[in-house]
Scaffold this motif. Structure first.
Motif, PDB file in Angstrom:
ATOM      1  N   ALA A  61      -0.116   3.114  13.243  1.00 35.12           N
ATOM      2  CA  ALA A  61       0.645   3.893  14.218  1.00 35.12           C
ATOM      3  C   ALA A  61       0.673   3.161  15.559  1.00 35.12           C
ATOM      4  CB  ALA A  61       0.038   5.287  14.381  1.00 35.12           C
ATOM      5  N   ALA A  66      -2.798  10.764   6.193  1.00 40.42           N
ATOM      6  CA  ALA A  66      -1.519  10.625   5.505  1.00 40.42           C
ATOM      7  C   ALA A  66      -1.404   9.201   4.964  1.00 40.42           C
ATOM      8  CB  ALA A  66      -0.384  10.957   6.456  1.00 40.42           C
ATOM      9  N   THR A  67      -0.298   8.537   5.225  1.00 40.39           N
ATOM     10  CA  THR A  67      -0.115   7.192   4.671  1.00 40.39           C
ATOM     11  C   THR A  67       0.205   6.187   5.772  1.00 40.39           C
ATOM     12  OG1 THR A  67       2.228   7.568   4.343  1.00 40.39           O
ATOM     13  CG2 THR A  67       0.788   8.080   2.495  1.00 40.39           C
ATOM     14  N   VAL A  68       0.115   4.923   5.398  1.00 40.06           N
ATOM     15  CA  VAL A  68       0.388   3.842   6.333  1.00 40.06           C
ATOM     16  C   VAL A  68       1.823   3.935   6.850  1.00 40.06           C
ATOM     17  CG1 VAL A  68       0.627   1.346   6.527  1.00 40.06           C
ATOM     18  CG2 VAL A  68      -1.295   2.304   5.266  1.00 40.06           C
ATOM     19  N   VAL A  84     -11.899   4.390  24.131  1.00 40.73           N
ATOM     20  CA  VAL A  84     -11.145   5.182  25.096  1.00 40.73           C
ATOM     21  C   VAL A  84     -11.623   6.633  25.007  1.00 40.73           C
ATOM     22  CG1 VAL A  84      -8.868   5.949  25.823  1.00 40.73           C
ATOM     23  CG2 VAL A  84      -9.180   3.651  24.927  1.00 40.73           C
ATOM     24  N   ASP A 108      -2.406   9.664  11.798  1.00 38.16           N
ATOM     25  CA  ASP A 108      -3.365  10.594  11.202  1.00 38.16           C
ATOM     26  C   ASP A 108      -3.947  11.590  12.205  1.00 38.16           C
ATOM     27  OD1 ASP A 108      -2.910   9.262   8.888  1.00 38.16           O
ATOM     28  OD2 ASP A 108      -4.970   8.581   8.568  1.00 38.16           O
ATOM     29  N   ARG A 164      -6.952  -5.605  -2.149  1.00 42.02           N
ATOM     30  CA  ARG A 164      -5.710  -4.849  -2.165  1.00 42.02           C
ATOM     31  C   ARG A 164      -4.820  -5.280  -1.007  1.00 42.02           C
ATOM     32  NH1 ARG A 164      -4.117   0.487  -1.782  1.00 42.02           N
ATOM     33  NH2 ARG A 164      -5.936   1.467  -0.887  1.00 42.02           N
ATOM     34  N   GLY A 192      -7.363  -1.005  12.412  1.00 38.85           N
ATOM     35  CA  GLY A 192      -7.580   0.356  11.929  1.00 38.85           C
ATOM     36  C   GLY A 192      -8.012   0.373  10.473  1.00 38.85           C
ATOM     37  N   VAL A 193      -7.571   1.401   9.757  1.00 40.03           N
ATOM     38  CA  VAL A 193      -7.945   1.555   8.350  1.00 40.03           C
ATOM     39  C   VAL A 193      -7.585   0.305   7.549  1.00 40.03           C
ATOM     40  CG1 VAL A 193      -7.450   2.826   6.234  1.00 40.03           C
ATOM     41  CG2 VAL A 193      -7.801   4.056   8.353  1.00 40.03           C
ATOM     42  N   VAL A 219       0.778  -1.244   0.000  1.00 36.62           N
ATOM     43  CA  VAL A 219       0.000   0.000   0.000  1.00 36.62           C
ATOM     44  C   VAL A 219       0.807   1.290   0.000  1.00 36.62           C
ATOM     45  CG1 VAL A 219      -1.933  -1.169   1.131  1.00 36.62           C
ATOM     46  CG2 VAL A 219      -0.288   0.087   2.511  1.00 36.62           C
ATOM     47  N   GLU A 258      -8.893  -0.859  21.274  1.00 33.72           N
ATOM     48  CA  GLU A 258      -9.489  -0.580  19.974  1.00 33.72           C
ATOM     49  C   GLU A 258     -11.007  -0.476  20.122  1.00 33.72           C
ATOM     50  OE1 GLU A 258      -8.667   0.070  16.683  1.00 33.72           O
ATOM     51  OE2 GLU A 258     -10.837   0.079  16.445  1.00 33.72           O
ATOM     52  N   ALA A 259     -11.577   0.559  19.486  1.00 37.26           N
ATOM     53  CA  ALA A 259     -13.022   0.780  19.605  1.00 37.26           C
ATOM     54  C   ALA A 259     -13.823  -0.266  18.833  1.00 37.26           C
ATOM     55  CB  ALA A 259     -13.377   2.184  19.121  1.00 37.26           C
TER      56      ALA A 259
HETATM   57  C1  LIG Z   1      -9.889   3.705   2.216  1.00 35.96           C
HETATM   58  C2  LIG Z   1      -8.484   4.117   2.514  1.00 35.96           C
HETATM   59  C3  LIG Z   1      -7.455   3.691   1.690  1.00 35.96           C
HETATM   60  C4  LIG Z   1      -6.144   4.033   1.979  1.00 35.96           C
HETATM   61  N1  LIG Z   1      -5.167   3.581   1.163  1.00 35.96           N
HETATM   62  C5  LIG Z   1      -3.873   3.846   1.470  1.00 35.96           C
HETATM   63  C6  LIG Z   1      -2.826   3.335   0.684  1.00 35.96           C
HETATM   64  O1  LIG Z   1      -3.041   2.666  -0.326  1.00 35.96           O
HETATM   65  N2  LIG Z   1      -1.544   3.598   1.033  1.00 35.96           N
HETATM   66  C7  LIG Z   1      -1.258   4.331   2.142  1.00 35.96           C
HETATM   67  O2  LIG Z   1      -0.083   4.511   2.448  1.00 35.96           O
HETATM   68  N3  LIG Z   1      -2.239   4.870   2.900  1.00 35.96           N
HETATM   69  C8  LIG Z   1      -3.546   4.643   2.587  1.00 35.96           C
HETATM   70  N4  LIG Z   1      -4.543   5.169   3.364  1.00 35.96           N
HETATM   71  C9  LIG Z   1      -4.203   6.007   4.515  1.00 35.96           C
HETATM   72  C10 LIG Z   1      -3.751   5.164   5.706  1.00 35.96           C
HETATM   73  O3  LIG Z   1      -4.570   4.029   5.834  1.00 35.96           O
HETATM   74  C11 LIG Z   1      -3.802   5.973   6.991  1.00 35.96           C
HETATM   75  O4  LIG Z   1      -2.993   7.095   6.843  1.00 35.96           O
HETATM   76  C12 LIG Z   1      -3.286   5.157   8.183  1.00 35.96           C
HETATM   77  O5  LIG Z   1      -4.039   3.989   8.344  1.00 35.96           O
HETATM   78  C13 LIG Z   1      -3.336   5.953   9.468  1.00 35.96           C
HETATM   79  O6  LIG Z   1      -2.993   5.130  10.544  1.00 35.96           O
HETATM   80  P1  LIG Z   1      -3.345   5.474  12.050  1.00 35.96           P
HETATM   81  O7  LIG Z   1      -2.714   4.386  12.842  1.00 35.96           O
HETATM   82  O8  LIG Z   1      -2.964   6.867  12.346  1.00 35.96           O
HETATM   83  O9  LIG Z   1      -4.914   5.424  12.172  1.00 35.96           O
HETATM   84  P2  LIG Z   1      -6.038   4.381  11.729  1.00 35.96           P
HETATM   85  O10 LIG Z   1      -5.540   3.375  10.772  1.00 35.96           O
HETATM   86  O11 LIG Z   1      -7.183   5.229  11.330  1.00 35.96           O
HETATM   87  O12 LIG Z   1      -6.401   3.592  13.069  1.00 35.96           O
HETATM   88  C14 LIG Z   1      -6.993   4.216  14.166  1.00 35.96           C
HETATM   89  C15 LIG Z   1      -7.731   3.181  14.987  1.00 35.96           C
HETATM   90  O13 LIG Z   1      -8.090   3.760  16.230  1.00 35.96           O
HETATM   91  C16 LIG Z   1      -9.405   3.377  16.562  1.00 35.96           C
HETATM   92  N5  LIG Z   1      -9.978   4.387  17.441  1.00 35.96           N
HETATM   93  C17 LIG Z   1     -10.441   5.620  17.120  1.00 35.96           C
HETATM   94  N6  LIG Z   1     -10.879   6.245  18.207  1.00 35.96           N
HETATM   95  C18 LIG Z   1     -10.691   5.405  19.244  1.00 35.96           C
HETATM   96  C19 LIG Z   1     -10.946   5.499  20.645  1.00 35.96           C
HETATM   97  N7  LIG Z   1     -11.470   6.598  21.174  1.00 35.96           N
HETATM   98  N8  LIG Z   1     -10.646   4.436  21.421  1.00 35.96           N
HETATM   99  C20 LIG Z   1     -10.116   3.304  20.886  1.00 35.96           C
HETATM  100  N9  LIG Z   1      -9.843   3.182  19.575  1.00 35.96           N
HETATM  101  C21 LIG Z   1     -10.128   4.215  18.766  1.00 35.96           C
HETATM  102  C22 LIG Z   1     -10.110   3.295  15.243  1.00 35.96           C
HETATM  103  O14 LIG Z   1     -11.251   2.452  15.326  1.00 35.96           O
HETATM  104  C23 LIG Z   1      -9.011   2.716  14.359  1.00 35.96           C
HETATM  105  O15 LIG Z   1      -9.051   1.314  14.364  1.00 35.96           O
HETATM  106  C24 LIG Z   1      -5.859   4.850   3.090  1.00 35.96           C
HETATM  107  C25 LIG Z   1      -6.908   5.298   3.913  1.00 35.96           C
HETATM  108  C26 LIG Z   1      -8.206   4.935   3.647  1.00 35.96           C
HETATM  109  C27 LIG Z   1      -9.319   5.424   4.541  1.00 35.96           C
END
Ligand SMILES: Cc1cc2nc3c(=O)[nH]c(=O)nc-3n(C[C@H](O)[C@H](O)[C@H](O)COP(=O)(O)OP(=O)(O)OC[C@H]3O[C@@H](n4cnc5c(N)ncnc54)[C@H](O)[C@@H]3O)c2cc1C
Ligand SMILES: Cc1cc2nc3c(=O)[nH]c(=O)nc-3n(C[C@H](O)[C@H](O)[C@H](O)COP(=O)(O)OP(=O)(O)OC[C@H]3O[C@@H](n4cnc5c(N)ncnc54)[C@H](O)[C@@H]3O)c2cc1C
Ligand code: SF4
Ligand code: FES
Lengths: 499, 320
Positions: free
Chosen positions: A157, A445-447, A219, A439, A193, A183-184, A98, A176-177
């Protein structure tokens, strides 16, 4: 070493990756790209010039030793390649799939100046997948310490931070909620994918490191960040809750039935498995024609999921041109192959309904590119009198997300003016012992960036807790050999400061 | 507080108020500690289930339980009615979600509950009572047989007005008639809280608009995650779009666009009906086959193993 390779002596063509046929795959949720086999990976590894200045490494957000792992593939030492990759990247089979490589490592690859760049991502994926198949995990020697670390959110993250803290010897719990972790990666990015098995394999690796997962835990509302520190005995907390909160367009008709966010579409389909309705209970009627607004990865996923759910016609509407589309090049290409109809330089102005509150169509206006804006991209401006209508049953907004408000509502954390959690260069927030990244700090942003942030926060957390960051002094130049009988690969052992 | 005292969502009490209304008390000590009036949970009955929002109708911090009062209206709520017995477990229950009701320093409030809103308004009535307000309860039921929790409400209300459609108990009429009685008896009401089906909340908001009495309603749009991530729960409040799960679920009833809410609630009606029919069908078939099989067994015609081969009614389910 063999004779020095030059741009003339390497295989000129980038090794293609086998893919499911476009017609067939647009009807199923199997993975589109099949991945390299050993031969293909070996052939591609030949194409790397082993540049001394390593531009690819500086192009990588987490500075993976790219020529290093490619060299190991070339030597058929896949375990060695895996070890080098996982030195910096905990999720190679995910990132290999990804990451927007064309803007990162592959975008600056020397080979790319005259030929097609070395397929770094595909080789990374190959190594990661091999590790999953072989059941490799790098479980270092872990010396438990007395620290307890809480991680909020199980996206990339949170996963990265959890892994590093567990390796440092801390007792780590991830909250995790949702009812499933990831997550995403789980609820957003579709199976074709990024298959769920890959995510689950990575999560299992974390469990092997001793990380505990608590799903169904919101949380902020079930307990607050402050309570985690004050009452629940956590010495440090990392917040990686993602951005999430989807933006709606705010045009007339927005609230009609049949207008939904890409997040809703994707969550229903991927996490709640509406695609197996009525075997699973969550419904997702899709209609015949679907219009997706936006051209990022999320938009591409929404178009391709719609096709697979049986839509006959899927449009993608974007107000800028193809060059400005933020999605990975491969995704746009795949969507096109599968039959998505792109309308570049087109912006929606109104949702048309059937008088009963259901979507009937969309009114759009043509755009043209004007002067560059703040982001350096040319600003699209509407062409007067170019409005036109078209029919559609479903409209999906994939135009970005805002900060999720729950953390701000329930804690004293300082937020920035857009509502994201404020963090300094070390990802420390305004509350002592609480770090944040991904994010929720940077905006969508990105993974790999989220993962990088998780690791960076882990470093700060270790400094804050007084855990000596293990590592470099113990590793010899080749990254091999043992010291005091400890394998260099196991250099992550922790020494706790005597407090 | 122990961090890993997570619940396994065990059901400890079940009570049936009528054919369609039932109560479940679920063990979740951490949530019982955190819950406040006006908040809700999202429940998943099983791995294949939908995530459905339900208001926290009561919580017992000492026992460590959360009480839900549920009306069987569709597939999930009916399946829960059939399967949730004491000792069984839910697959998941997450919460407490939403912004708690702001228990203002109101001196006199009317708490209105109708239909599936009767139970959810209880913690608010109790909250106001505990904050020292004079609480007037107005509860609406179709008839006498459907009445429940009258004593619980009496314990926290200074006055209780029961309304039934047929007048079989209390006054004959709708909750809006009850509100009129309350307004006629008191000219110093600070706030009205109304929970129930959208039509009812709309009528309540209309009933207090002229007198400009602050009226809070708890909206119930269709939800998926309940964490502000999907936007499915968006409602129009004044000229703004709000996500009920994180910005609500309580909003100013005079500003909520109820017509919009009602249209959006009908979004999945067709498929919901389909899902429910399939489910009822499968229950019926299981029963029939079960009976036939027992019958056959009694006559000694069938081997034990064949009994396990019930036809799977979902076999030919069209995927997606
Ligand atoms: C449809 C889609 C496609 C994407 N495709 C790509 C790609 O191809 N390549 C790429 O690099 N990036 C892609 N991205 C972006 C990438 O997925 C994100 O930037 C990345 O996942 C962010 O990671 P994160 O850990 O910050 O948050 P997230 O992955 O959003 O995870 C956050 C988690 O925290 C949980 N949460 C939220 N609030 C609470 C709470 N209060 N208590 C407990 N848990 C909670 C959520 O349920 C979630 O599971 C895509 C994003 C989307 C939406
Ligand atoms: C914040 C909130 C609190 C709620 N509290 C309670 C409660 O305490 N007790 C209770 O019995 N119900 C409550 N509901 C309603 C409950 O969530 C729905 O009745 C349930 O989701 C229906 O699921 P089903 O599969 O059984 O029915 P379905 O077959 O999915 O739907 C049957 C009918 O219910 C309507 N419906 C579907 N989803 C919802 C929904 N989310 N909200 C309202 N109506 C819906 C549909 O329009 C349809 O006509 C609440 C809803 C919300 C949003
Ligand atoms: S820039 Fe390209 S060719 Fe040079 S080392 Fe990196 S991957 Fe190999
Ligand atoms: S239920 Fe998804 S945003 Fe509210």
């Amino acid at each position: 070493m063999a004779k020095k390779k030059t741009i003339r002596t390497i295989p000129q063509e980038r090794t293609p990756m086998r893919e499911q046929n476009a017609q067939a795959r647009a009807k199923n949720f199997e993975e589109v790209a099949c991945g390299y086999n050993l031969e293909e990976a070996l052939r591609e590894s030949e194409r790397c010039l082993m540049c001394p200045d390593q531009p690819c490494v500086s192009g990588c957000p987490v500075s993976i030793n790219i020529p290093g792992f490619i060299q190991k593939i070339n030597e058929k030492n896949l375990r060695g390649a895996y070890d080098i990759l996982t030195d910096t990247n905990l999720l190679p089979s995910i990132c290999g799939r990804v990451c927007p490589q064309e803007n990162q490592c592959e975008g600056v690859c020397t080979v790319g100046e005259s030929l097609e760049a070395v397929a770094i991502g595909r080789m990374e994926r190959f190594v990661g997948d091999t590790a999953i198949k072989e059941g490799w995990v790098n479980i270092p020697y872990i010396e438990p310490n007395r620290f307890r670390v809480g991680i909020v959110g199980s996206g990339p993250a949170g996963m990265a931070c959890a892994a590093d803290m567990a390796k440092a010897g801390c007792d780590v719990t991830v909250y995790e909620a949702f009812h499933q972790a990831g997550g995403v990666l789980k609820y957003g990015i579709p199976d074709f994918r990024l298959p769920n098995e890959v995510i689950d394999a990575e999560i299992n690796n974390l469990k092997k490191l001793g990380v505990k997962f608590e799903c169904n835990t919101l949380v902020g509302r079930l307990f607050t960040i402050e309570q985690m520190i004050d009452e629940m005995g956590f010495h440090a907390v990392f917040i990686g809750v993602g951005a999430g909160y989807p933006t709606m367009l705010n045009i007339p008709g927005d609230s009609s039935n049949g207008v939904l966010s890409a997040n809703e579409l994707l969550t229903r389909c991927n996490l709640m498995r509406a695609r197996d309705f009525p075997n699973f209970d969550t419904p997702l009627p899709i209609g015949k024609r679907v219009a997706v607004v936006g051209a990022g990865n999320t938009a591409m996923d929404a178009t391709r999921v719609s096709l697979r759910l049986g839509a006959e016609k899927v449009y993608c509407v974007y107000r800028r041109s193809r060059t400005e589309a933020p999605a990975r090049a491969e995704e746009v290409h795949h969507a096109e192959q599968e039959g998505v109809e792109f309308h570049w330089l087109t912006a929606p102005v109104a949702v048309l309904d059937d008088g009963k509150g259901n979507v009937r169509g969309m009114r759009c206006v043509r755009m043209e590119l004007g002067e560059p804006d703040d982001s350096g991209r040319r600003r699209p401006v509407p062409v007067a009198g170019s409005e036109f209508d078209f029919e559609t049953d479903l409209i999906v907004y994939a135009i970005g997300t805002n900060a999720n408000p729950i953390m701000g509502q329930t804690s004293k954390l300082k937020l920035n003016k857009w509502g994201y959690i404020g963090a300094d260069d070390n990802l420390a927030t305004s509350v002592a012992g609480v770090f944040a990244g991904g994010d929720i700090v940077t905006g969508a942003a990105t993974v790999i960036q989220a993962m990088g942030a998780g690791r960076k926060a882990a470093r700060s957390m270790k400094a804050y807790l007084g855990i000596r960051d293990p590592g470099l002094p113990y590793i010899s130049a080749e990254g091999a050999g043992t010291l005091f009988g400890i394998d260099a690969r196991e250099r992550n052992f922790a020494r706790v400061r005597i407090a | 507080m122990k961090a890993n005292a997570m619940s396994n969502f065990e059901i400890v009490t079940r009570e049936d108020f009528s054919d369609v209304t039932y109560l479940l008390e679920v063990r979740h000590p951490l949530m019982a500690k955190a819950a406040k009036p006006g908040q809700f949970v999202i429940v998943m009955l099983n791995e294949h289930g939908e995530r459905i929002p339900l208001t926290i109708a009561d919580f017992d911090r000492k026992k460590g339980t959360i009480t839900l009062v549920i009306q069987a209206v569709g597939k999930t709520t009916r399946q829960m009615q059939a399967e949730c017995k004491v000792g069984t477990k839910l697959y998941g229950m997450v919460g407490p979600m939403g912004i708690p009701t702001h228990i203002a320093k109101a001196k006199k409030v009317v708490c209105v509950g109708g239909g599936l809103g009767v139970a959810p308004v209880f913690p608010q009535a109790r909250g106001y009572k505990e904050a020292g307000a004079y609480v007037i309860g107005v509860l609406g039921f179709r008839n006498k047989d459907l009445v429940f929790w009258e004593d619980k409400f009496r314990a926290v209300c200074d006055e209780l007005i029961l309304c039934t459609n047929d007048g079989s108990v209390g006054m004959k009429g709708f909750v809006t008639d009850g509100i009129k009685v309350a307004l006629a008896g008191h000219n110093d009401i600070d706030e009205v809280v109304a929970i129930g089906p959208p039509v009812m909340m709309k009528a309540c908001a209309d009933a207090t608009r002229a007198a400009k009495i602050k009226t809070m309603v708890s909206v119930n749009p269709i939800m998926v995650d309940g964490t502000g991530m999907c936007g499915g729960c968006r409602v129009k409040v004044g000229d703004q779009v709000k996500f009920a799960c994180v910005d609500g679920p309580d909003f100013d009833g005079h500003l909520v666009d109820f017509d919009d809410l009602m249209v959006r609630l009908s979004r999945y009606t067709k498929v919901e009906k389909e899902a429910h029919e399939r489910w009822s069908e499968s229950c019926r078939m299981t029963k029939q086959v079960g009976a036939a099989a027992l019958d056959a067994l009694a006559r000694g015609h069938v081997q034990q193993a064949e009994l396990l081969e019930l036809p799977d009614p979902l076999d030919d389910a069209p995927g997606g």
